[in-house]
Design a protein around this motif. Structure first.
Motif, mmCIF file in Angstrom:
data_model
loop_
_atom_site.group_PDB
_atom_site.id
_atom_site.type_symbol
_atom_site.label_atom_id
_atom_site.label_comp_id
_atom_site.label_asym_id
_atom_site.label_seq_id
_atom_site.Cartn_x
_atom_site.Cartn_y
_atom_site.Cartn_z
ATOM 1 N N LYS A 226 -5.464 -2.003 9.411
ATOM 2 C CA LYS A 226 -5.775 -0.264 9.267
ATOM 3 C C LYS A 226 -5.324 0.203 7.914
ATOM 4 C CE LYS A 226 -3.578 3.915 11.444
ATOM 5 N NZ LYS A 226 -3.198 4.576 10.796
ATOM 6 N N THR A 227 -4.156 -0.177 7.202
ATOM 7 C CA THR A 227 -4.087 0.188 5.782
ATOM 8 C C THR A 227 -5.109 -0.274 5.004
ATOM 9 O OG1 THR A 227 -1.797 -0.200 6.414
ATOM 10 C CG2 THR A 227 -2.341 0.167 4.048
ATOM 11 N N VAL A 228 -5.666 -1.719 5.128
ATOM 12 C CA VAL A 228 -6.965 -1.915 4.169
ATOM 13 C C VAL A 228 -8.273 -1.049 4.497
ATOM 14 C CG1 VAL A 228 -8.567 -3.751 3.575
ATOM 15 C CG2 VAL A 228 -5.968 -4.160 3.842
ATOM 16 N N ALA A 229 -8.467 -1.019 5.898
ATOM 17 C CA ALA A 229 -9.767 -0.318 6.459
ATOM 18 C C ALA A 229 -9.672 1.201 5.730
ATOM 19 C CB ALA A 229 -9.787 -0.265 7.649
ATOM 20 N N GLU A 230 -8.395 1.864 5.821
ATOM 21 C CA GLU A 230 -8.177 3.422 5.442
ATOM 22 C C GLU A 230 -8.113 3.514 3.972
ATOM 23 O OE1 GLU A 230 -5.123 4.744 8.052
ATOM 24 O OE2 GLU A 230 -6.391 5.699 9.239
ATOM 25 N N ARG A 231 -7.313 2.656 3.162
ATOM 26 C CA ARG A 231 -6.899 2.866 1.707
ATOM 27 C C ARG A 231 -7.069 1.810 0.927
ATOM 28 N NH1 ARG A 231 -1.808 4.353 2.820
ATOM 29 N NH2 ARG A 231 -1.657 4.878 0.688
ATOM 30 N N GLY A 232 -7.927 0.683 1.395
ATOM 31 C CA GLY A 232 -8.137 -0.524 0.305
ATOM 32 C C GLY A 232 -6.907 -1.069 -0.023
ATOM 33 N N PHE A 233 -6.772 -1.551 -1.156
ATOM 34 C CA PHE A 233 -5.728 -2.482 -1.716
ATOM 35 C C PHE A 233 -4.716 -1.958 -2.123
ATOM 36 C CE2 PHE A 233 -9.047 -5.430 -0.385
ATOM 37 C CZ PHE A 233 -8.497 -6.242 0.620
ATOM 38 N N ALA A 234 -4.724 -0.634 -2.778
ATOM 39 C CA ALA A 234 -3.908 0.023 -3.595
ATOM 40 C C ALA A 234 -2.367 -0.132 -3.089
ATOM 41 C CB ALA A 234 -4.173 1.522 -3.733
ATOM 42 N N PHE A 236 -0.892 -2.288 -1.464
ATOM 43 C CA PHE A 236 -0.210 -3.498 -1.328
ATOM 44 C C PHE A 236 0.417 -3.607 -3.014
ATOM 45 C CE2 PHE A 236 -2.790 -3.608 2.061
ATOM 46 C CZ PHE A 236 -1.933 -4.056 2.901
ATOM 47 N N GLN A 237 -0.073 -2.922 -3.946
ATOM 48 C CA GLN A 237 0.689 -3.036 -5.238
ATOM 49 C C GLN A 237 2.011 -2.469 -4.914
ATOM 50 O OE1 GLN A 237 -1.926 -0.617 -7.537
ATOM 51 N NE2 GLN A 237 -0.408 -0.825 -9.194
ATOM 52 N N SER A 238 2.281 -1.423 -4.164
ATOM 53 C CA SER A 238 3.403 -0.832 -3.926
ATOM 54 C C SER A 238 4.370 -1.753 -3.303
ATOM 55 C CB SER A 238 3.386 0.344 -3.381
ATOM 56 O OG SER A 238 4.835 0.891 -2.704
ATOM 57 N N LEU A 239 3.733 -2.440 -2.153
ATOM 58 C CA LEU A 239 4.765 -3.565 -1.635
ATOM 59 C C LEU A 239 5.105 -4.883 -2.690
ATOM 60 C CD1 LEU A 239 3.294 -3.581 1.815
ATOM 61 C CD2 LEU A 239 5.556 -2.931 1.279
ATOM 62 N N ALA A 240 4.226 -4.917 -3.333
ATOM 63 C CA ALA A 240 4.584 -6.035 -4.420
ATOM 64 C C ALA A 240 5.720 -5.522 -5.370
ATOM 65 C CB ALA A 240 3.496 -6.255 -5.503
ATOM 66 N N ALA A 241 5.771 -4.236 -5.848
ATOM 67 C CA ALA A 241 6.793 -3.778 -6.535
ATOM 68 C C ALA A 241 8.202 -3.966 -5.968
ATOM 69 C CB ALA A 241 6.529 -2.244 -6.901
ATOM 70 N N PHE A 242 8.055 -3.404 -4.410
ATOM 71 C CA PHE A 242 9.213 -3.555 -3.585
ATOM 72 C C PHE A 242 9.791 -5.136 -3.616
ATOM 73 C CE2 PHE A 242 11.112 -4.065 0.715
ATOM 74 C CZ PHE A 242 12.075 -3.417 0.578
ATOM 75 N N ILE A 243 8.803 -6.013 -3.393
ATOM 76 C CA ILE A 243 9.520 -7.684 -3.483
ATOM 77 C C ILE A 243 10.215 -7.742 -4.727
ATOM 78 C CG2 ILE A 243 8.489 -10.046 -3.307
ATOM 79 C CD1 ILE A 243 6.281 -8.880 -1.578
ATOM 80 N N ILE A 244 9.150 -7.455 -5.789
ATOM 81 C CA ILE A 244 10.097 -7.720 -7.155
ATOM 82 C C ILE A 244 11.510 -7.106 -7.112
ATOM 83 C CG2 ILE A 244 9.850 -7.447 -9.621
ATOM 84 C CD1 ILE A 244 6.785 -7.640 -9.272
ATOM 85 N N ALA A 245 11.596 -5.918 -6.748
ATOM 86 C CA ALA A 245 12.927 -5.334 -7.024
ATOM 87 C C ALA A 245 13.809 -5.707 -6.105
ATOM 88 C CB ALA A 245 12.779 -3.664 -6.591
ATOM 89 N N VAL A 246 13.559 -6.240 -4.830
ATOM 90 C CA VAL A 246 14.247 -6.934 -4.087
ATOM 91 C C VAL A 246 14.849 -8.231 -4.560
ATOM 92 C CG1 VAL A 246 14.803 -7.907 -1.770
ATOM 93 C CG2 VAL A 246 13.669 -5.815 -1.752
ATOM 94 N N LEU A 247 14.080 -8.982 -5.082
ATOM 95 C CA LEU A 247 14.293 -10.373 -5.823
ATOM 96 C C LEU A 247 15.214 -10.205 -6.709
ATOM 97 C CD1 LEU A 247 10.993 -12.255 -5.469
ATOM 98 C CD2 LEU A 247 12.832 -12.172 -3.702
ATOM 99 N N VAL A 248 14.955 -9.212 -7.725
ATOM 100 C CA VAL A 248 15.795 -8.673 -8.731
ATOM 101 C C VAL A 248 17.143 -8.503 -8.386
ATOM 102 C CG1 VAL A 248 16.312 -7.390 -10.929
ATOM 103 C CG2 VAL A 248 14.087 -8.086 -10.271
#
Ligand code: ASP
Length: 425
Positions: A226-234, A236-248
């Motif tokens: 649903k997310t990709v269909a409606e909004r493309g891949f933008a 997931f950039q935010s989720l990648a930022a979240f992953i980095i922050a949690v790992l830090v």
């Protein structure tokens, strides 16, 4: 929390083939298929004729989240009661243990909140269009205290209020434990049936939870498509930022543990890390601190050289209450989603996040995705929309592994600190 003794049938060959695929692989397959479907449905430019189909893709995630919300309160209640009924904590050591657990968990949450406030991962990408900016109420410590006592015993179960729920669970847990000890001192134990009933309930809740978790790949498939269909891949950039922050934040928490081990115990931090490798790897590969528990207990004694009493208090008893990685993750998730949707959480609300995350992590079982279940309660406490947890489900399979390894490292740190400054001979 410990899982009850269960008499699961041995891993049967009769399971359908798709249930023999590890959950992580199922989720990865779901992710790949979802991206393909999302692209086919428009990748950010959906055809209006597909609107109904795209909307319906969210249904599995909605159902999974509803079920998780419903299971969170009974899980915490029976898990806390079960621990009180079944574990033995000696007096002074028990108080030391409690102080260590509370300090470590609080530090974990503060690290999580600091990293989330500094890196602001929720503002890096475009996960969701900001709704209206809502600023929260100001800090009201008296309100927090007043709210800790429920109006009726069953109300916290209905309202999903984690602080009230833990108050009830702790009261009953302490009282049942006391009654049981009095009976044992008199040479009888008529509380065995109560203990058994709680163990059965605990097992039942965990089994139902396992059903819900088995549906997670469908939820991931639907929500990602649903997310990709409606909004493309933008997004997931935010989720990648979240992953980095949690790992830090998790790495900082590990550094905190190592410095505590160095300052507060005789154990050399390098030996601590090297000796604990088996436990960390088991935790990472199974996403379950309960499964790693016997290995943690073992390496603490054989590879690191702690006394059996300290190893058992930290890794077997403390582990039931101690999930620092989970606490850190829950607090960061709340802050991340608040940043994503532009719902500012002020200091008072972040304090509520700290408190509820402590309680939610105490109540989180040491099984895969348990943090996701109790996270619903942290969100509810500061009025964050729980729908957004569906998006976190897409990255939870990885972050769960990382926070589980930190949960285990936390238990090992507590054991080392309990062992003191002098090695035993
Ligand atoms: N999987 C974690 C553990 O076993 C709990 C969680 O989901 O945070 O410790």
């Amino acid at each position: 929390m410990n899982q009850p003794e269960s008499n699961h049938p041995p891993e049967t060959e009769t399971r359908p083939w798709w249930r023999r695929i590890p959950l992580t692989l199922q989720i990865v397959i779901a992710l790949v298929l979802a991206v393909i479907l999302g692209i086919a449905l428009g990748a950010g430019n959906p055809n209006p004729s597909n609107a109904a189909l795209i909307n319906n893709l969210a249904i599995p995630a909605e159902l999974v989240l509803k079920a998780l919300r419903a299971l969170a309160t009974p899980l915490i209640l029976v898990a806390v009661l079960h621990t009180f009924m079944t574990t033995n904590i000696p007096g002074t050591a028990g108080r030391r243990l409690a102080v260590l657990l509370l300090t470590n968990t609080t530090v974990a949450i503060i690290i999580g909140l600091l990293v989330a406030n500094i890196l602001r991962p929720g503002t890096w990408g475009d996960l969701a269009k900001p709704q209206k900016t809502i600023t929260g109420q100001s800090l009201d410590p008296w309100g927090l205290v007043k709210d800790a006592v429920p109006e009726a015993i069953l109300k916290p179960l209905v309202d999903n209020n984690v602080i009230q729920l833990i108050v009830i669970a702790l009261c009953f847990g302490i009282v049942l434990r006391g009654l049981k000890s009095e009976q044992i001192a008199q040479g009888k134990n008529s509380y065995q049936p109560v203990e058994d009933a709680i163990a059965v309930l605990f097992e039942a809740v965990i089994r139902i939870l396992n059903w819900v978790i088995a549906l997670v790949p469908f939820a991931v498939f639907g929500i990602v498509a649903k997310t990709v269909a409606e909004r493309g891949f933008a997004p997931f950039q935010s989720l990648a930022a979240f992953i980095i922050a949690v790992l830090v934040a998790l790495v900082l928490q590990a550094a905190y543990y190592l410095s505590r081990v160095k300052i507060g115990s005789w154990v050399n931090p390098v030996k601590f890390l090297a000796g604990g490798t088996d436990a960390f790897l088991t935790a990472f590969s199974t996403s379950s601190s309960t499964v790693a528990m016997p290995i943690t207990f073992e390496v603490l004694q054989t590879k690191i050289g702690l006394r059996e009493s300290s190893a058992s208090l930290g890794a077997l008893v403390g582990a039931n209450f101690n999930n620092d990685g989970t606490a850190l993750y829950e607090a960061m998730s709340a802050l991340y989603i608040s940043q994503v949707i532009g719902q500012h959480l002020n200091l008072g609300q972040q304090l509520i996040v700290v408190l509820t995350s402590i309680f939610a992590s105490v109540g989180a079982a040491g099984i895969p995705n348990a943090g996701l279940v109790t996270m619903t309660l942290v969100f509810t406490s500061v009025n964050l929309p729980t729908e957004y947890i569906a998006l976190l489900v897409t990255v939870d399979w990885f972050l769960d592994r990382c926070r589980t390894a930190i949960n285990v490292m936390g238990d090992m740190t507590v054991s080392a600190l309990l062992d003191g400054k002098k090695p035993h001979l």
